[in-house]
Write an enzyme that holds these catalytic residues in place. Structure first.
Site, PDB file in Angstrom:
ATOM      1  N   GLU A 468     -60.596   9.681 -35.918  1.00 22.07           N
ATOM      2  CA  GLU A 468     -59.161   9.221 -36.488  1.00 22.07           C
ATOM      3  C   GLU A 468     -58.661   9.883 -37.604  1.00 22.07           C
ATOM      4  O   GLU A 468     -57.407  10.313 -37.797  1.00 22.07           O
ATOM      5  CB  GLU A 468     -59.410   7.813 -36.778  1.00 22.07           C
ATOM      6  CG  GLU A 468     -59.482   6.622 -35.749  1.00 22.07           C
ATOM      7  CD  GLU A 468     -60.910   6.867 -35.114  1.00 22.07           C
ATOM      8  OE1 GLU A 468     -62.054   7.400 -35.828  1.00 22.07           O
ATOM      9  OE2 GLU A 468     -61.028   6.239 -34.114  1.00 22.07           O
ATOM     10  N   HIS A 538     -62.623  -5.918 -32.930  1.00 22.81           N
ATOM     11  CA  HIS A 538     -61.228  -5.930 -32.046  1.00 22.81           C
ATOM     12  C   HIS A 538     -60.094  -6.945 -32.516  1.00 22.81           C
ATOM     13  O   HIS A 538     -59.202  -7.168 -31.480  1.00 22.81           O
ATOM     14  CB  HIS A 538     -61.586  -5.776 -30.625  1.00 22.81           C
ATOM     15  CG  HIS A 538     -62.611  -4.747 -30.205  1.00 22.81           C
ATOM     16  ND1 HIS A 538     -63.894  -4.941 -30.122  1.00 22.81           N
ATOM     17  CD2 HIS A 538     -62.318  -3.530 -29.626  1.00 22.81           C
ATOM     18  CE1 HIS A 538     -64.271  -3.756 -29.628  1.00 22.81           C
ATOM     19  NE2 HIS A 538     -63.261  -2.867 -29.358  1.00 22.81           N
TER      20      HIS A 538
END
Ligand SMILES: Cc1ncc(C[n+]2csc(CCOP(=O)(O)OP(=O)(O)O)c2C)c(N)n1
Ligand SMILES: [Mg+2]
Length: 738
Positions: A468, A538
């Protein structure tokens, strides 16, 4: 892969042997110039140290011991043609590229005219747009991924030269404010210390550069220490060259970085490899650190005299002086004259810099955002296209996912500078499968980018390694070059490796360079819970962590049409934008809409009044909007309380006017958000209302948000943790009683 090794113990006198009489191609004049630059660099350090002791400057970081390798890189590469991401010890490199000593002293005194930052950054944080020296920060290593992105940007522009054009008729967008240049054989230089090679971003950058065969020269300036930590406690085996040697497509050099001639040779070979398109290079230069790490450090606490004396024998400035004498390039008189000249030049530069004016205190918020393109302006207010239904049949409304995909597609058609990358965003990395129609393609784990690679090609839409920081860091480098990366972070829960790049780089580059550089990247992120089984990793929210960052715009649409309009504005804007897409809303039946057309835009900072009401104001955004609507409708049905529901949709900037007007009407406010209650986004809204609208309130400002814990997997727990319509209903009912 090629490796050239120069013995770091090599004595400079070896340069007098017949074989190297050509001094790696350097002329006698260039050698004298190299010495002049090295000497100047050292004397600027000495001057600054004195000025710091006299409290005339406020910080000092020396480039001592790194002069030879810096000058060699500066002579081998091309100022204003190649690109440079130098770190704080690269004073000599900057001088070789054309920075004036006066400019360096302006940095020290923090002058308004300091070309690097106008007094905003410490000295030795280089930024010189016309020389292609890109603004540097203090985190060691965060420049490395950006250098990779810079090289990618240059290559992209060379392959898509028409992308640089600014269509005359275009509605204003960021392209009007970016001068884009590139060279087919350009190289990007980036440097770092031995200690910094331990940062993960270094390895992400090497991997990306090797994968893309990118023309980046990584220069590791190994002075054997990272503050007090010696290289053998930092780097496994004590030698970074050994560790990186397995990366493919690289040219490697290990060189005595106190020897300007050997270093120049190393850079020449490295640059040739890059310019020929063979891949990146890494120059591992053994240098010394004759002064302590900085003026705040006393190296005698951890380095004995014997070690420091050993280093002193390799001092690049004295060794180069000896070399010039021995080679008969300069005699004693020549050296003296040169040094006297430099001293006089520096004295004049210091005298002038001490007279320089400081920046005006009123300027402190200038350049947090683009001064050219105001995202709240009415240029970004366009109506949705009229629907046409040739067969008289209304098309089925589209989901948020559909409209984001359609908006990306139309913007990519309109603007060839847009590139899309991230994890799994491509249809299929093995392009031949698509071409042979063996597969349909993926296009993102939520399929938001589906079909874009197939339509626009894999140099505009591609998968990256699972890294990322690299996604955001590379995007930042590309945007600095004038491209418009629209990158995806697959889940908000995994944005954290990119936090350094977002907080310390992307958001602050314009401000810290005093508008010298900008990088208007769009980061799309799938966020949020209510997933029934999403669990801790999540379901995260956490938008307030990002709205807390000056320089970053944050959007959080709750429905398909807003998502399309805001995403288009984000893409055309001149600021970095975090575009939060709620996973639960991607395909929800709430908020579906027909595609509002390829020119539909919504300015930032304009809330939407979802329903008007007179009794109570409910301020929220994202997935709480449909839940709030449900609760408000029930409250009106059952108790006749009429709620004004405000969907902020833009979190930074946010629409204070709409809030204030509503509170003036209803005198009661509930702020609701999906994130954990304490220190959440709504805390700021509630505090402002309490502060500025106190006279208007008939009830306390109340908040409903998630419990201060994590989102659990078991749906019963998830329901108990995240704010539900029932919680909103009860809070509103309570407020209505005041
Ligand atoms: C990410 C980060 N961590 C820690 C620091 C504090 N710090 C500044 S310089 C430095 C040592 C750097 O050593 P090295 O990379 O070898 O460069 P050198 O200063 O020796 O040239 C540290 C730990 C920082 N600036 N950034
Ligand atoms: Mg070091």
């Amino acid at each position: 892969m090629a490796t050239t090794k120069t013995d770091p113990k090599l004595n400079v006198t070896a340069a007098s042997s017949k074989k190297v009489k050509f001094y790696e191609g350097l002329t006698r004049e260039q050698l004298i110039q190299a010495y002049r630059l090295m000497y100047t660099s050292r004397r600027i350090d000495d001057r600054e140290i004195l000025l710091k002791r006299q409290q005339k400057i406020f910080f000092q970081m020396s480039g001592a011991g790194h002069e030879a390798v810096g000058v060699a890189a500066g002579l081998a590469l091309r100022s204003g043609y190649d690109w440079f991401y130098p770190y704080y010890r690269d004073r000599a490199l900057c001088l070789a590229l054309g920075v004036q000593p006066y400019d360096m002293f302006l940095q020290g005194v923090g002058a308004a005219d300091d070309p690097s930052s106008g007094g905003r950054q410490m000295p030795s944080h280089w930024s010189y747009p016309s020389l292609h020296v890109v603004t540097q920060s203090s985190p060691t290593g965060s420049q490395i991924l950006q250098a990779v992105g810079c090289a990618e940007g240059g290559r992209y522009l060379a392959d898509h030269p028409q992308a640089a054009e600014i269509p005359a008729s275009a509605t204003p967008d960021y392209r009007r404010f970016k001068t884009v240049t590139w060279q087919k054989d350009e190289v990007t230089y980036v440097s770092l210390g031995d200690g910094t090679s331990s940062e993960g971003e270094f390895w992400e950058a090497l991997n990306a550069a090797a994968l893309g065969k990118l023309p980046v020269i990584f220069c590791v300036e190994d002075n054997g220490y990272a503050i007090s930590v010696p290289v053998e406690a930092q780097t496994a085996g004590g030698n970074i060259s050994r560790l990186v040697s397995g990366f493919p497509n690289f040219h490697f050099e290990e060189v005595d970085g106190t020897d300007p001639v050997a270093s120049y040779g190393a850079f020449q070979r490295a640059a040739r490899h890059c310019r020929e398109g063979l891949g990146p290079a890494l120059v591992h230069a053994h240098v010394i650190r004759p002064y302590s790490h900085s003026l705040s450090d006393d190296e005698r606490l951890y380095r004995p005299d014997v070690e420091r004396e050993r280093d002193a024998q390799r001092d690049p400035v004295t060794r180069t002086q000896m070399f010039l004498l021995r080679e008969g390039i300069l005699d004693d008189k020549g050296i003296n004259r040169l040094e006297k000249d430099v001293e006089a030049e520096l004295q004049a530069a210091v005298d002038r810099a001490l007279e320089a004016l400081p920046p005006a205190p009123e300027s402190v918020t200038q350049f947090v955002y683009s001064p050219d393109l105001d995202v709240t302006s009415s240029i970004f207010e366009t109506p949705p296209a009229a629907e046409s239904h040739p067969e008289g049949k209304k098309p089925a409304p589209k989901t948020m996912a559909d409209l984001i995909n359609a908006t990306l597609r139309d913007e990519m058609k309109r603007d060839e500078r847009i590139v899309i990358f991230g994890e799994d965003v491509a249809d299929c990395s093995r392009e031949e499968y698509l071409k042979q129609k063996l597969v349909k393609g993926k296009g993102g784990v939520f399929k938001l980018t589906f079909g874009l690679q197939s339509e626009f090609g894999n140099d505009r839409v591609f998968n990256t390694p699972l890294a990322e920081a690299a996604i955001v860091g590379r995007a930042t480098g590309m945007a600095t070059r004038g491209l418009k990366p629209v990158v995806e972070i697959q889940f908000f829960d995994y944005i954290w490796p990119a936090m350094m790049q977002i907080r310390d780089e992307l958001s602050v580059i314009r401000w810290r360079s005093n508008n010298g550089f900008s990088c208007p990247v769009v980061i799309r992120v799938a966020i949020g819970g209510y997933l029934t089984g999403g669990a801790i990793y999540h379901s995260q929210c956490g938008e307030s962590i990002f709205t807390h960052i000056p320089g970053l715009r944050v959007l959080f649409p709750s429905n398909a049409q807003d998502a399309a309009g805001l995403l288009r504005t984000a893409i055309r804007s001149d600021d970095p934008v975090l575009f939060l897409e709620h996973k639960r809303l991607y395909r929800e039946s709430y908020g579906r809409a027909p595609y509002p057309g390829a020119e539909y835009m919504i300015p930032f900072g304009k809330a939407k009044v979802v329903q008007a009401g007179s009794d109570l104001t409910l301020i929220t955004y994202g997935a709480v909007v449909p839940r709030a609507l449900q609760a408000a409708q029930k409250l009106e049905r059952e108790q006749g309380v009429r709620v004004e529901l405000i969907d902020l949709r833009s979190l930074n900037p946010f629409d204070w006017e709409t809030i204030a007007a509503s509170v003036a009407k209803t005198n009661r406010v509930l702020v609701a958000y999906e994130d954990t209650l304490s220190w959440g986004y709504g805390a700021e809204i509630a505090a402002r209302i309490a502060d500025q609208l106190f006279d208007q309130l008939d009830a306390p400002v109340r908040r409903v948000a998630a419990k201060d814990t994590y989102v659990a997997y078991q749906p019963i727990l998830e329901d108990a943790i995240l704010p539900q319509p029932k919680d909103l209903y009860l809070a509103m009912q309570d407020l209505a009683k005041y």
